[in-house]
Motif scaffolding. Structure first.
Motif, PDB file in Angstrom:
ATOM      1  N   THR A   1       6.374   7.810   4.816  1.00 47.40           N
ATOM      2  CA  THR A   1       6.262   8.314   6.190  1.00 47.40           C
ATOM      3  C   THR A   1       6.393   7.137   7.149  1.00 47.40           C
ATOM      4  N   PHE A   2       7.192   7.325   8.211  1.00 45.39           N
ATOM      5  CA  PHE A   2       7.368   6.278   9.219  1.00 45.39           C
ATOM      6  C   PHE A   2       7.236   6.896  10.594  1.00 45.39           C
ATOM      7  N   ASP A   3       6.353   6.303  11.433  1.00 46.23           N
ATOM      8  CA  ASP A   3       6.106   6.845  12.770  1.00 46.23           C
ATOM      9  C   ASP A   3       6.632   5.954  13.891  1.00 46.23           C
ATOM     10  N   GLY A   4       7.373   4.914  13.516  1.00 42.73           N
ATOM     11  CA  GLY A   4       7.901   3.991  14.513  1.00 42.73           C
ATOM     12  C   GLY A   4       7.162   2.669  14.544  1.00 42.73           C
ATOM     13  N   GLU A   5       5.943   2.656  14.031  1.00 41.77           N
ATOM     14  CA  GLU A   5       5.152   1.428  14.002  1.00 41.77           C
ATOM     15  C   GLU A   5       4.650   1.081  12.610  1.00 41.77           C
ATOM     16  N   ARG A   6       4.360   2.117  11.804  1.00 42.44           N
ATOM     17  CA  ARG A   6       3.812   1.871  10.475  1.00 42.44           C
ATOM     18  C   ARG A   6       4.543   2.690   9.421  1.00 42.44           C
ATOM     19  N   ILE A   7       4.639   2.108   8.245  1.00 47.38           N
ATOM     20  CA  ILE A   7       5.249   2.758   7.086  1.00 47.38           C
ATOM     21  C   ILE A   7       4.130   3.054   6.094  1.00 47.38           C
ATOM     22  N   ARG A   8       4.018   4.296   5.673  1.00 47.42           N
ATOM     23  CA  ARG A   8       2.990   4.675   4.707  1.00 47.42           C
ATOM     24  C   ARG A   8       3.648   5.121   3.403  1.00 47.42           C
ATOM     25  N   LEU A   9       3.236   4.536   2.286  1.00 45.63           N
ATOM     26  CA  LEU A   9       3.745   4.880   0.967  1.00 45.63           C
ATOM     27  C   LEU A   9       2.625   5.514   0.148  1.00 45.63           C
ATOM     28  N   GLU A  10       2.864   6.743  -0.306  1.00 44.59           N
ATOM     29  CA  GLU A  10       1.900   7.461  -1.134  1.00 44.59           C
ATOM     30  C   GLU A  10       2.548   7.797  -2.477  1.00 44.59           C
ATOM     31  N   TRP A  11       1.772   7.709  -3.548  1.00 45.98           N
ATOM     32  CA  TRP A  11       2.321   7.869  -4.890  1.00 45.98           C
ATOM     33  C   TRP A  11       1.987   9.237  -5.476  1.00 45.98           C
ATOM     34  N   ASN A  12       2.920   9.772  -6.261  1.00 49.27           N
ATOM     35  CA  ASN A  12       2.669  11.041  -6.941  1.00 49.27           C
ATOM     36  C   ASN A  12       2.331  10.786  -8.420  1.00 49.27           C
ATOM     37  N   TRP A  13       2.165  11.845  -9.157  1.00 49.10           N
ATOM     38  CA  TRP A  13       1.728  11.713 -10.552  1.00 49.10           C
ATOM     39  C   TRP A  13       2.762  11.013 -11.432  1.00 49.10           C
ATOM     40  N   LYS A  14       4.016  10.926 -10.953  1.00 45.59           N
ATOM     41  CA  LYS A  14       5.060  10.277 -11.759  1.00 45.59           C
ATOM     42  C   LYS A  14       5.080   8.762 -11.574  1.00 45.59           C
ATOM     43  N   ALA A  15       4.323   8.239 -10.626  1.00 46.60           N
ATOM     44  CA  ALA A  15       4.297   6.794 -10.373  1.00 46.60           C
ATOM     45  C   ALA A  15       3.578   6.067 -11.510  1.00 46.60           C
ATOM     46  N   SER A  16       3.886   4.789 -11.651  1.00 49.01           N
ATOM     47  CA  SER A  16       3.260   3.976 -12.694  1.00 49.01           C
ATOM     48  C   SER A  16       1.768   3.814 -12.422  1.00 49.01           C
ATOM     49  N   GLU A  17       1.033   3.473 -13.461  1.00 47.88           N
ATOM     50  CA  GLU A  17      -0.414   3.301 -13.320  1.00 47.88           C
ATOM     51  C   GLU A  17      -0.746   2.189 -12.331  1.00 47.88           C
ATOM     52  N   SER A  18       0.087   1.146 -12.303  1.00 51.69           N
ATOM     53  CA  SER A  18      -0.189   0.033 -11.391  1.00 51.69           C
ATOM     54  C   SER A  18      -0.090   0.472  -9.935  1.00 51.69           C
ATOM     55  N   LYS A  19       0.843   1.353  -9.617  1.00 54.98           N
ATOM     56  CA  LYS A  19       0.958   1.860  -8.248  1.00 54.98           C
ATOM     57  C   LYS A  19      -0.195   2.793  -7.909  1.00 54.98           C
ATOM     58  N   GLN A  20      -0.495   3.699  -8.817  1.00 47.48           N
ATOM     59  CA  GLN A  20      -1.551   4.663  -8.545  1.00 47.48           C
ATOM     60  C   GLN A  20      -2.914   3.991  -8.392  1.00 47.48           C
ATOM     61  N   SER A  21      -3.135   2.960  -9.200  1.00 52.77           N
ATOM     62  CA  SER A  21      -4.429   2.271  -9.117  1.00 52.77           C
ATOM     63  C   SER A  21      -4.574   1.528  -7.796  1.00 52.77           C
ATOM     64  N   GLY A  22      -3.456   1.098  -7.210  1.00 50.18           N
ATOM     65  CA  GLY A  22      -3.508   0.387  -5.927  1.00 50.18           C
ATOM     66  C   GLY A  22      -3.671   1.315  -4.744  1.00 50.18           C
ATOM     67  N   GLY A  23      -3.393   2.603  -4.957  1.00 50.53           N
ATOM     68  CA  GLY A  23      -3.554   3.584  -3.898  1.00 50.53           C
ATOM     69  C   GLY A  23      -2.455   3.527  -2.842  1.00 50.53           C
ATOM     70  N   MET A  24      -2.648   4.268  -1.779  1.00 51.15           N
ATOM     71  CA  MET A  24      -1.678   4.333  -0.688  1.00 51.15           C
ATOM     72  C   MET A  24      -1.503   2.964  -0.021  1.00 51.15           C
ATOM     73  N   ARG A  25      -0.264   2.668   0.365  1.00 50.06           N
ATOM     74  CA  ARG A  25       0.043   1.406   1.048  1.00 50.06           C
ATOM     75  C   ARG A  25       0.499   1.692   2.466  1.00 50.06           C
ATOM     76  N   THR A  26       0.047   0.864   3.406  1.00 50.39           N
ATOM     77  CA  THR A  26       0.496   0.960   4.795  1.00 50.39           C
ATOM     78  C   THR A  26       1.039  -0.390   5.231  1.00 50.39           C
ATOM     79  N   LEU A  27       2.264  -0.379   5.769  1.00 50.27           N
ATOM     80  CA  LEU A  27       2.917  -1.608   6.219  1.00 50.27           C
ATOM     81  C   LEU A  27       3.193  -1.515   7.715  1.00 50.27           C
ATOM     82  N   ALA A  28       2.882  -2.557   8.441  1.00 44.07           N
ATOM     83  CA  ALA A  28       3.262  -2.633   9.850  1.00 44.07           C
ATOM     84  C   ALA A  28       4.731  -3.008   9.947  1.00 44.07           C
TER      85      ALA A  28
END
Length: 311
Positions: free
Chosen positions: A140-167
């Motif tokens: 998701t991108f709103d013009g200022e921040r990018i949000r990355l959310e993982w589904n059940w198909k993502a690797s364990e390393s991604k899921q364990s880190g949880g949602m990521r938000t980038l400016a």
């Protein structure tokens, strides 16, 4: 006014603007449907071509490098179903397609549009906010921040880190690659000066793509981000990536340039070997237009001088 209406879409040219509306045919990809109507000023174009075939022909618009953030990020890797700048033409409409191409070429010649790179985007990019789910995550991108959310198909390393938000200010570059053969694709946001070597499967800043229907929509997210970052050809910006992209279909328009590439191999306005051959073809084409009465003596003289100057 020139117009061609096909199942694949409708293109209209009024002398200064090309309007593209995607059709409802099954050959129209999800990206083109989602992107919707595209309006291109003449100054954004580098050329146009038409290729006839036994079952169908194909029209293709070529934009100047740096005109469209979508082409800047996809770099010629969009398939035909997703490419908004190509139109499938039925055999019975070949004559209309050729007339449309001639009208656009004539306008480009008269206006002496430079096919070289632009230093600012002409198209605004996809509207915001934008959310796309594909592969192993949702972006998701709103013009200022990018949000990355993982589904059940993502690797364990991604899921364990949880949602990521980038400016947006923290993003150094954006990469979009479609899945090809046995190689998966990705949408990756680079946040460090040096390219990461972490595979997309484990990179918390990348969505891994497997070649499914919604994958091309991730290119729209990438374009929405890229259009808000420094333009690759703006003064003071580092030179864009010049790594080779897949070659597009043959173009007989006689106008130098390659659609969808983000890099330029020559200094703008300085033709290389291939450009020199293209300019020679342009001179022959100008002569044919003049002999056919399409170009007046003054128009032919002006256009010829412009071509000779580039040579």
């Amino acid at each position: 006014m020139a117009e061609i209406i096909q199942k694949d879409g409708t293109w209209t040219f009024d002398g200064g603007t090309v309007r593209i509306v995607p059709g409802n045919d099954k050959s129209v990809g999800l990206l083109r449907r989602t992107l919707g109507e595209v309006t291109l000023p003449l100054g954004a174009l580098a050329g146009i071509s038409f290729e006839s075939g036994k079952k169908a022909g194909r029209m293709r618009l070529r934009l100047r490098d740096g005109a469209d953030p979508l082409l800047q990020i996809t770099r010629g890797r969009l398939d035909d179903a997703s490419d908004p700048y190509r139109l499938s033409v039925e055999p019975g409409r070949f004559g209309v397609a050729e007339y449309f191409v001639d009208e656009v070429r004539h306008a480009l010649l008269l206006e002496q549009v430079d096919p070289g790179a632009l230093d600012a985007y002409v198209l605004p990019g996809p509207p915001l906010p934008i959310t796309v789910g594909a592969g192993d995550g949702t972006v998701t991108f709103d013009g200022e921040r990018i949000r990355l959310e993982w589904n059940w198909k993502a690797s364990e390393s991604k899921q364990s880190g949880g949602m990521r938000t980038l400016a947006l200010d923290d993003v150094r570059s954006v990469e979009w690659l479609p899945a090809a053969g046995l190689e998966n694709g990705c949408l990756r946001f680079q946040v460090t000066p040096e390219p990461t070597r972490t595979p997309p499967k484990h990179d918390p800043h990348a969505v891994e793509l497997w070649g499914f229907r919604k994958d091309p929509l991730m290119a729209l997210v990438a374009a929405a981000v890229v259009v808000r970052m420094p333009h690759p050809y703006a003064a003071g910006t580092a030179a864009p990536d010049t790594s080779p992209a897949p070659a597009p279909a043959a173009d007989t328009s006689g106008t130098p340039g390659t659609p969808g590439t983000s890099g330029i191999s020559e200094t703008p306005g300085t033709p290389g070997i291939d450009d020199h051959d293209a300019l020679l073809r342009r001179l022959r084409e100008l002569g044919e237009l003049h002999q056919a009465g399409i170009l007046t003596e003054d128009e032919f003289s002006t256009a010829k001088k412009a071509v000779l100057k580039r040579m």
